[in-house]
Design a protein around this motif. Structure first.
Motif, PDB file in Angstrom:
ATOM      1  N   LEU A  43       0.824  -1.207   0.000  1.00  0.00           N
ATOM      2  CA  LEU A  43       0.000   0.000   0.000  1.00  0.00           C
ATOM      3  C   LEU A  43       0.858   1.257   0.000  1.00  0.00           C
ATOM      4  CD1 LEU A  43      -2.855  -0.951   2.525  1.00  0.00           C
ATOM      5  CD2 LEU A  43      -3.054  -0.653   0.047  1.00  0.00           C
ATOM      6  N   THR A  44       1.900   1.264   0.844  1.00  0.00           N
ATOM      7  CA  THR A  44       2.763   2.452   0.896  1.00  0.00           C
ATOM      8  C   THR A  44       3.577   2.579  -0.385  1.00  0.00           C
ATOM      9  OG1 THR A  44       4.509   1.207   2.028  1.00  0.00           O
ATOM     10  CG2 THR A  44       2.901   2.319   3.417  1.00  0.00           C
ATOM     11  N   ALA A  45       4.098   1.447  -0.882  1.00  0.00           N
ATOM     12  CA  ALA A  45       4.925   1.501  -2.087  1.00  0.00           C
ATOM     13  C   ALA A  45       4.108   1.942  -3.291  1.00  0.00           C
ATOM     14  CB  ALA A  45       5.556   0.132  -2.342  1.00  0.00           C
ATOM     15  N   SER A  46       2.896   1.397  -3.444  1.00  0.00           N
ATOM     16  CA  SER A  46       2.067   1.760  -4.604  1.00  0.00           C
ATOM     17  C   SER A  46       1.594   3.209  -4.518  1.00  0.00           C
ATOM     18  CB  SER A  46       0.873   0.813  -4.711  1.00  0.00           C
ATOM     19  OG  SER A  46       0.078   0.859  -3.540  1.00  0.00           O
ATOM     20  N   SER A  47       1.311   3.675  -3.304  1.00  0.00           N
ATOM     21  CA  SER A  47       0.894   5.073  -3.143  1.00  0.00           C
ATOM     22  C   SER A  47       2.007   6.010  -3.558  1.00  0.00           C
ATOM     23  CB  SER A  47       0.497   5.339  -1.684  1.00  0.00           C
ATOM     24  OG  SER A  47      -0.598   4.548  -1.304  1.00  0.00           O
ATOM     25  N   LEU A  48       3.237   5.683  -3.167  1.00  0.00           N
ATOM     26  CA  LEU A  48       4.378   6.518  -3.530  1.00  0.00           C
ATOM     27  C   LEU A  48       4.617   6.463  -5.041  1.00  0.00           C
ATOM     28  CD1 LEU A  48       6.427   8.321  -2.079  1.00  0.00           C
ATOM     29  CD2 LEU A  48       7.958   6.359  -1.958  1.00  0.00           C
TER      30      LEU A  48
ATOM     31  N   THR B 245       4.195   9.032 -10.382  1.00  0.00           N
ATOM     32  CA  THR B 245       3.702   8.913 -11.757  1.00  0.00           C
ATOM     33  C   THR B 245       2.862  10.135 -12.149  1.00  0.00           C
ATOM     34  OG1 THR B 245       3.679   6.504 -11.605  1.00  0.00           O
ATOM     35  CG2 THR B 245       2.342   7.493 -13.330  1.00  0.00           C
ATOM     36  N   ALA B 246       2.046  10.595 -11.203  1.00  0.00           N
ATOM     37  CA  ALA B 246       1.184  11.743 -11.488  1.00  0.00           C
ATOM     38  C   ALA B 246       1.945  13.053 -11.502  1.00  0.00           C
ATOM     39  CB  ALA B 246       0.056  11.810 -10.457  1.00  0.00           C
ATOM     40  N   THR B 247       2.973  13.159 -10.649  1.00  0.00           N
ATOM     41  CA  THR B 247       3.761  14.397 -10.543  1.00  0.00           C
ATOM     42  C   THR B 247       5.229  14.027 -10.550  1.00  0.00           C
ATOM     43  OG1 THR B 247       2.005  15.361  -9.195  1.00  0.00           O
ATOM     44  CG2 THR B 247       4.114  16.498  -9.204  1.00  0.00           C
ATOM     45  N   SER B 248       5.946  14.521 -11.504  1.00  0.00           N
ATOM     46  CA  SER B 248       7.355  14.137 -11.640  1.00  0.00           C
ATOM     47  C   SER B 248       8.195  14.559 -10.437  1.00  0.00           C
ATOM     48  CB  SER B 248       7.942  14.733 -12.915  1.00  0.00           C
ATOM     49  OG  SER B 248       7.793  16.150 -12.900  1.00  0.00           O
ATOM     50  N   SER B 249       7.934  15.710  -9.880  1.00  0.00           N
ATOM     51  CA  SER B 249       8.711  16.199  -8.735  1.00  0.00           C
ATOM     52  C   SER B 249       7.758  16.734  -7.670  1.00  0.00           C
ATOM     53  CB  SER B 249       9.697  17.299  -9.175  1.00  0.00           C
ATOM     54  OG  SER B 249      10.607  16.812 -10.108  1.00  0.00           O
ATOM     55  N   PRO B 250       7.090  15.832  -6.940  1.00  0.00           N
ATOM     56  CA  PRO B 250       6.140  16.294  -5.937  1.00  0.00           C
ATOM     57  C   PRO B 250       6.843  17.013  -4.793  1.00  0.00           C
ATOM     58  CG  PRO B 250       6.499  13.954  -5.707  1.00  0.00           C
ATOM     59  CD  PRO B 250       7.199  14.363  -6.970  1.00  0.00           C
ATOM     60  N   HIS B 251       6.154  17.968  -4.182  1.00  0.00           N
ATOM     61  CA  HIS B 251       6.703  18.669  -3.028  1.00  0.00           C
ATOM     62  C   HIS B 251       6.872  17.686  -1.879  1.00  0.00           C
ATOM     63  CE1 HIS B 251       7.054  21.599   0.261  1.00  0.00           C
ATOM     64  NE2 HIS B 251       7.403  22.477  -0.695  1.00  0.00           N
TER      65      HIS B 251
ATOM     66  N   ILE C 130       5.199  13.377   2.065  1.00  0.00           N
ATOM     67  CA  ILE C 130       5.065  12.925   3.456  1.00  0.00           C
ATOM     68  C   ILE C 130       3.602  12.701   3.810  1.00  0.00           C
ATOM     69  CG2 ILE C 130       5.367  13.623   5.869  1.00  0.00           C
ATOM     70  CD1 ILE C 130       7.945  15.018   5.004  1.00  0.00           C
ATOM     71  N   THR C 131       2.725  13.594   3.333  1.00  0.00           N
ATOM     72  CA  THR C 131       1.293  13.445   3.600  1.00  0.00           C
ATOM     73  C   THR C 131       0.742  12.153   3.009  1.00  0.00           C
ATOM     74  OG1 THR C 131       1.013  15.851   3.644  1.00  0.00           O
ATOM     75  CG2 THR C 131      -0.967  14.518   3.298  1.00  0.00           C
ATOM     76  N   VAL C 132       1.111  11.878   1.760  1.00  0.00           N
ATOM     77  CA  VAL C 132       0.651  10.653   1.107  1.00  0.00           C
ATOM     78  C   VAL C 132       1.160   9.422   1.841  1.00  0.00           C
ATOM     79  CG1 VAL C 132       0.850   9.257  -0.997  1.00  0.00           C
ATOM     80  CG2 VAL C 132       0.364  11.715  -1.152  1.00  0.00           C
ATOM     81  N   LEU C 133       2.435   9.409   2.217  1.00  0.00           N
ATOM     82  CA  LEU C 133       3.003   8.257   2.937  1.00  0.00           C
ATOM     83  C   LEU C 133       2.347   8.072   4.304  1.00  0.00           C
ATOM     84  CD1 LEU C 133       6.816   8.491   2.096  1.00  0.00           C
ATOM     85  CD2 LEU C 133       5.224   6.684   1.436  1.00  0.00           C
ATOM     86  N   THR C 134       2.042   9.183   4.970  1.00  0.00           N
ATOM     87  CA  THR C 134       1.393   9.086   6.283  1.00  0.00           C
ATOM     88  C   THR C 134       0.012   8.446   6.163  1.00  0.00           C
ATOM     89  OG1 THR C 134       2.562  11.050   7.084  1.00  0.00           O
ATOM     90  CG2 THR C 134       0.569  10.401   8.277  1.00  0.00           C
TER      91      THR C 134
END
Length: 410
Positions: free
Chosen positions: A344-349, A354-360, A365-369
């Motif tokens: 779940l964590t790996a696929s979310s990251l 994939t959606a954003t080449s250089s996410p902030h 951190i928010t997505v991983l949390t």
């Protein structure tokens, strides 16, 4: 007082070299039983290894006082004396008290009444509850409280006072528990109570008034050493599932009446605490391994090792599974569950990148949390419904034993 039929209660008084206190205190106890106690009761003086005139005085008391008998054991040990007398007794309820009568005798009826009523299986006096009134030296008080805190921390004991010399047990329960108790000395009390709790039996506590015996001959250093050895032995044997408690649980176990929401909340809290511990262990292990190997390798090894430890701790603490049966099956299922959570964590990251080449970094951190929280819920759900599903305890209910009527005549 003449006892009609067999005694409802037998009170054992273990003694060793008590020639001064034995006579007056046994007379005082017998007088109380004859005038202020509603059940037919017998007193058994259990002389274990006396070298003074204790046995001779006890024999005279036995001949003089109806309802008093004496048993002689050549070897010393309070536990040894109680095992012998309790295993041979014909009484319905078995009790014991110290010969100094430090406990107020008015607590005897509240001690045994729940056993006759079928409410409880074992009853103990406690000097450490708010309702107790105790006159005691600070040193003894400190040692007693420290010992009982140690029992809570190491053996998850719920009783408050293991060593108070004022206890009772139903005879049918004693016949099941006594063969499992190894100790023959002071640790006997602790072992009895721990095994009773682990077997699902009810332990009733009675606050007592207690005046410490200034002539106590307990050797504190030796007793502490024996107690620590006893705790270590019990932890080892209980952890291995080497003590056959299941037959007792089947015969006498009573389910705890708990609100399911409360039970689930407690389980979630234990799961969360172990999760924090596992995360800390993972971070420390990763830092050590990273010194000599690539980051990804160190990460996988750290995760794998802590996942095994996490499953083992949750197995024992969160879900209460004891013994070695199905241990490897649980570990394999735990690794599968860990893999699902990790995916779940790996696929979310992966989706984020994939959606954003250089996410902030804050977004990452928010997505991983969020993903880790979801993974934690998934792991707990799998642990609850699948990983340890084959070890759910089944504790049958048992009708309270009938209270037989006995007559007594003066």
């Amino acid at each position: 007082m003449q006892i009609s039929g067999h005694p409802r209660v037998e009170i054992v008084v273990p003694v060793k070299n008590e020639e001064n206190d034995l006579g007056p205190n046994i007379r005082r106890l017998r007088e109380f039983l004859d005038t202020a106690f509603p059940f037919p009761a017998e007193v058994c003086i259990a002389d274990n290894g006396s070298t003074d005139a204790t046995y001779e005085i006890g024999a005279l008391l036995s001949a003089e006082l109806p309802g008093v008998r004496i048993v002689r054991l050549e070897q010393s040990g309070r536990g040894r004396a109680l095992k012998k007398v309790w295993s041979e007794s014909t009484a319905d309820v078995l009790a014991y008290m110290d010969v100094d009568l430090s406990t107020n005798l008015n607590a005897l009826l509240p001690l045994v009444a729940p056993l006759f009523a079928g409410h409880s299986d074992v009853a103990i006096g406690t000097r450490l509850s708010n309702g107790s009134r105790v006159v005691r030296r600070p040193k003894r008080e400190f040692i007693s409280r420290g010992y009982n805190l140690l029992l809570r921390a190491t053996l998850s004991a719920h009783f408050s006072d293991a060593q108070c010399g004022f206890k009772a047990i139903r005879a049918d329960v004693a016949r099941q528990l006594l063969p499992l108790i190894e100790d023959n000395s002071w640790f006997f009390d602790t072992e009895l109570l721990v095994l009773a709790e682990k077997a699902g039996l009810r332990v009733h506590e009675v606050p007592v008034d207690w005046v410490d015996d200034l002539d106590s001959r307990v050797k504190i250093a030796k007793t502490i050493d024996e107690d620590l050895r006893g705790i270590a032995r019990l932890m080892k044997n209980l952890g291995r599932g080497a003590i056959p408690l299941e037959p007792i649980r089947q015969a006498f176990g009573r389910p705890r009446i708990l609100d399911p929401r409360t039970a689930l909340a407690a389980r979630v809290l234990r799961f969360g605490a172990i999760g924090v511990l596992s995360t800390t262990a993972y971070a420390l292990l990763y830092l050590v391994l990273r010194q000599g190997m690539p980051a990804q390798v160190a990460n996988v090894l750290s995760l794998l090792i802590t996942a095994v430890g996490n499953t083992a701790l949750n197995r024992r603490i969160t879900f209460g599974v004891q013994g070695v049966e199905n241990r490897w099956r649980h570990q394999l299922r735990g690794l599968v569950t860990f893999g699902i959570g990790w995916s779940l964590t790996a696929s979310s990251l992966w989706l984020l990148h994939t959606a954003t080449s250089s996410p902030h970094q804050a977004v990452e951190i928010t997505v991983l949390t969020i993903a880790n929280l979801a993974a934690t819920v998934v792991r707990f759900s799998f642990f609850q419904a699948w990983v340890f599903d084959d070890d759910k305890p089944t504790i049958p209910t048992l009708e309270p034993p009938a209270v037989l009527e006995h007559s007594r005549s003066n």
